[in-house]
Design a protein around this motif. Structure first.
Motif, PDB file in Angstrom:
ATOM      1  N   ALA A 155      33.219   0.321   4.396  1.00  0.00           N
ATOM      2  CA  ALA A 155      32.786  -0.529   4.456  1.00  0.00           C
ATOM      3  C   ALA A 155      32.934  -1.107   2.787  1.00  0.00           C
ATOM      4  CB  ALA A 155      30.833   0.239   3.299  1.00  0.00           C
ATOM      5  N   GLY A 156      32.569  -2.479   2.920  1.00  0.00           N
ATOM      6  CA  GLY A 156      33.265  -3.379   1.794  1.00  0.00           C
ATOM      7  C   GLY A 156      32.146  -2.757   0.577  1.00  0.00           C
ATOM      8  N   ILE A 157      32.700  -3.102  -0.918  1.00  0.00           N
ATOM      9  CA  ILE A 157      32.194  -3.367  -1.785  1.00  0.00           C
ATOM     10  C   ILE A 157      32.978  -4.448  -2.751  1.00  0.00           C
ATOM     11  CG2 ILE A 157      33.537  -1.606  -2.602  1.00  0.00           C
ATOM     12  CD1 ILE A 157      30.844  -0.676  -4.249  1.00  0.00           C
ATOM     13  N   GLN A 158      31.991  -5.270  -3.261  1.00  0.00           N
ATOM     14  CA  GLN A 158      32.138  -6.452  -4.239  1.00  0.00           C
ATOM     15  C   GLN A 158      32.290  -6.374  -5.675  1.00  0.00           C
ATOM     16  OE1 GLN A 158      31.806 -10.160  -2.181  1.00  0.00           O
ATOM     17  NE2 GLN A 158      32.281 -11.244  -4.211  1.00  0.00           N
ATOM     18  N   PRO A 159      32.241  -5.073  -6.241  1.00  0.00           N
ATOM     19  CA  PRO A 159      31.583  -5.354  -7.917  1.00  0.00           C
ATOM     20  C   PRO A 159      31.991  -5.529  -9.009  1.00  0.00           C
ATOM     21  CG  PRO A 159      33.614  -3.617  -7.517  1.00  0.00           C
ATOM     22  CD  PRO A 159      33.872  -4.442  -6.368  1.00  0.00           C
ATOM     23  N   ARG A 191      37.771  -2.638   0.350  1.00  0.00           N
ATOM     24  CA  ARG A 191      36.775  -0.843   1.055  1.00  0.00           C
ATOM     25  C   ARG A 191      37.336  -0.274  -0.305  1.00  0.00           C
ATOM     26  NH1 ARG A 191      36.432  -2.844   5.764  1.00  0.00           N
ATOM     27  NH2 ARG A 191      36.147  -0.685   5.915  1.00  0.00           N
ATOM     28  N   PHE A 192      36.143   0.548  -0.001  1.00  0.00           N
ATOM     29  CA  PHE A 192      35.148   1.167  -0.850  1.00  0.00           C
ATOM     30  C   PHE A 192      36.395   2.794  -1.415  1.00  0.00           C
ATOM     31  CE2 PHE A 192      30.566   1.592  -0.990  1.00  0.00           C
ATOM     32  CZ  PHE A 192      30.374   2.339  -1.996  1.00  0.00           C
ATOM     33  N   ASP A 193      36.902   3.063  -0.521  1.00  0.00           N
ATOM     34  CA  ASP A 193      38.122   4.162  -1.030  1.00  0.00           C
ATOM     35  C   ASP A 193      38.969   3.866  -1.521  1.00  0.00           C
ATOM     36  OD1 ASP A 193      38.616   2.677   1.371  1.00  0.00           O
ATOM     37  OD2 ASP A 193      41.287   3.962   1.919  1.00  0.00           O
ATOM     38  N   ALA A 201      42.424   6.338 -10.647  1.00  0.00           N
ATOM     39  CA  ALA A 201      43.456   6.698 -11.549  1.00  0.00           C
ATOM     40  C   ALA A 201      44.093   6.415 -12.884  1.00  0.00           C
ATOM     41  CB  ALA A 201      44.707   4.825 -10.964  1.00  0.00           C
ATOM     42  N   PRO A 202      43.461   6.123 -13.541  1.00  0.00           N
ATOM     43  CA  PRO A 202      43.487   5.875 -15.014  1.00  0.00           C
ATOM     44  C   PRO A 202      43.375   7.257 -15.495  1.00  0.00           C
ATOM     45  CG  PRO A 202      42.385   3.428 -14.349  1.00  0.00           C
ATOM     46  CD  PRO A 202      42.047   4.654 -12.899  1.00  0.00           C
ATOM     47  N   ASP A 203      42.605   8.019 -15.027  1.00  0.00           N
ATOM     48  CA  ASP A 203      42.586   9.850 -15.754  1.00  0.00           C
ATOM     49  C   ASP A 203      43.388  10.470 -14.531  1.00  0.00           C
ATOM     50  OD1 ASP A 203      40.438   8.348 -17.252  1.00  0.00           O
ATOM     51  OD2 ASP A 203      38.808   8.388 -16.497  1.00  0.00           O
ATOM     52  N   ASN A 204      44.022   9.802 -14.123  1.00  0.00           N
ATOM     53  CA  ASN A 204      45.086  10.886 -13.466  1.00  0.00           C
ATOM     54  C   ASN A 204      43.690  12.125 -12.620  1.00  0.00           C
ATOM     55  OD1 ASN A 204      46.922  10.086 -13.805  1.00  0.00           O
ATOM     56  ND2 ASN A 204      46.811  10.829 -15.824  1.00  0.00           N
ATOM     57  N   ASP A 205      42.728  10.899 -12.072  1.00  0.00           N
ATOM     58  CA  ASP A 205      41.840  12.217 -11.676  1.00  0.00           C
ATOM     59  C   ASP A 205      42.358  13.665  -9.839  1.00  0.00           C
ATOM     60  OD1 ASP A 205      39.645  13.064  -9.650  1.00  0.00           O
ATOM     61  OD2 ASP A 205      38.433  12.250 -11.682  1.00  0.00           O
ATOM     62  N   PRO A 206      42.211  14.124  -9.680  1.00  0.00           N
ATOM     63  CA  PRO A 206      43.241  14.552  -8.912  1.00  0.00           C
ATOM     64  C   PRO A 206      42.221  14.712  -7.312  1.00  0.00           C
ATOM     65  CG  PRO A 206      41.727  16.701 -10.895  1.00  0.00           C
ATOM     66  CD  PRO A 206      41.846  15.089 -10.788  1.00  0.00           C
ATOM     67  N   ARG A 207      40.962  14.410  -7.332  1.00  0.00           N
ATOM     68  CA  ARG A 207      40.603  14.641  -6.069  1.00  0.00           C
ATOM     69  C   ARG A 207      41.324  13.646  -5.217  1.00  0.00           C
ATOM     70  NH1 ARG A 207      34.045  13.389  -8.781  1.00  0.00           N
ATOM     71  NH2 ARG A 207      35.642  12.140  -9.908  1.00  0.00           N
ATOM     72  N   THR A 208      40.815  13.607  -4.094  1.00  0.00           N
ATOM     73  CA  THR A 208      41.076  13.232  -2.944  1.00  0.00           C
ATOM     74  C   THR A 208      40.307  12.219  -2.632  1.00  0.00           C
ATOM     75  OG1 THR A 208      42.483  15.346  -2.144  1.00  0.00           O
ATOM     76  CG2 THR A 208      41.976  13.412  -1.093  1.00  0.00           C
ATOM     77  N   VAL A 209      40.400  11.094  -2.224  1.00  0.00           N
ATOM     78  CA  VAL A 209      38.959  10.311  -1.942  1.00  0.00           C
ATOM     79  C   VAL A 209      39.770   9.660  -0.423  1.00  0.00           C
ATOM     80  CG1 VAL A 209      38.177   7.647  -2.000  1.00  0.00           C
ATOM     81  CG2 VAL A 209      38.637   9.368  -4.034  1.00  0.00           C
ATOM     82  N   VAL A 210      38.942   9.775   0.565  1.00  0.00           N
ATOM     83  CA  VAL A 210      39.143   9.755   1.967  1.00  0.00           C
ATOM     84  C   VAL A 210      37.854   9.207   2.813  1.00  0.00           C
ATOM     85  CG1 VAL A 210      40.093  12.724   2.236  1.00  0.00           C
ATOM     86  CG2 VAL A 210      37.094  12.272   2.668  1.00  0.00           C
ATOM     87  N   VAL A 211      38.058   8.550   3.850  1.00  0.00           N
ATOM     88  CA  VAL A 211      37.463   7.692   4.191  1.00  0.00           C
ATOM     89  C   VAL A 211      36.303   7.971   5.168  1.00  0.00           C
ATOM     90  CG1 VAL A 211      36.818   5.278   5.991  1.00  0.00           C
ATOM     91  CG2 VAL A 211      38.265   5.844   3.618  1.00  0.00           C
TER      92      VAL A 211
END
Length: 248
Positions: A155-159, A191-193, A201-211
């Protein structure tokens, strides 16, 4: 003019109080910590004396479905009664873009119930529908995490930046009641992802983001435009990448 900001010590409320005072208004923060409790009615009559407008940016201490519904129904009803007694001529409330489109989401249902109470009150009003705040990106990611994977909707998001939300609320508050809703959103649709990846990204978070087309957003499945504003929305200026840079 005197403006009482319910929830005036929180993220949006404190920014709004500062902006209104900078422009020469008398903005009064109202919260349990200042002796005002909308759930019990404590302190409402006193703080509303002489107020021309009230802005409600309060939030439920619990997001459990029944608790959040009880909070918004009770606190809003108490507040509107006190405003009528005090002669307040403009009620402003912060709500969310898409409240009417996501009945599966208990929080959205509660906000919609709040809006219906406001509309039926007879007090001139303005409802500001905002998109999701930049500041929510990590919380949204955490809510969608399974193990090391962040599973998000297609989905889309417009924060939007919370500062821009406060500015929009300020302009609405000192203006003429619209007796309806206005929308405010950030300048970019993601896009949400993409939004989640950029935020982590700025925290070098290791989690994988998937749709995942069936991934739920706080209990609700999203359509492409469920969280997006309409064509007449007021578009704020702050870009997400600029805000991220400010946080470093």
């Amino acid at each position: 003019m005197k403006v009482v900001v319910i929830g005036g010590t929180g993220l949006i409320g404190s920014k709004l109080v500062g902006k209104l005072n900078e422009h020469g208004h008398e903005a009064v923060p109202a919260a349990p910590s200042t002796g005002v409790n909308t759930l019990t009615g404590e302190g409402l009559a006193e703080v509303l004396q002489g107020a021309s407008a009230v802005v409600d940016v309060s939030n439920s201490p619990s997001y459990e479905d029944d608790a959040v519904m009880e909070f918004f129904r009770t606190s809003t009803a108490n507040l509107l009664r006190a405003e009528a007694d005090a002669g307040v001529t403009h009620h402003v409330a912060l709500s969310i873009v898409g409240t009417e489109r996501l009945p599966e989401n208990g929080y959205f249902r509660a906000k919609l119930a709040q809006e219906e109470l406001i509309k039926a009150s007879g007090i001139p009003y303005s409802i500001v529908h905002a998109t999701q705040f930049f500041e929510f990106v990590k919380g949204i990611a955490d809510s969608a995490t399974e193990g090391d994977t962040v599973r998000v909707p297609a989905a889309g998001i417009q924060p939007i930046y919370s500062d821009d939300v406060a500015a929009a609320l300020g302009r609405t508050t000192v203006g003429t009641p619209v007796n309806g809703a206005v929308e405010v959103a950030g300048p970019e649709v993601f896009r949400f992802d993409e939004f989640i990846r950029k935020g982590l990204a700025p925290d070098n978070d290791p989690r994988t983001v998937v749709v995942d087309p069936h991934a739920r957003y706080y209990g609700a499945e999203l359509e492409e435009t469920s969280l997006l504003p309409g064509p007449d929305a007021n578009i704020a200026e702050t870009r997400f990448t600029d805000w991220l840079a400010q946080q470093q």
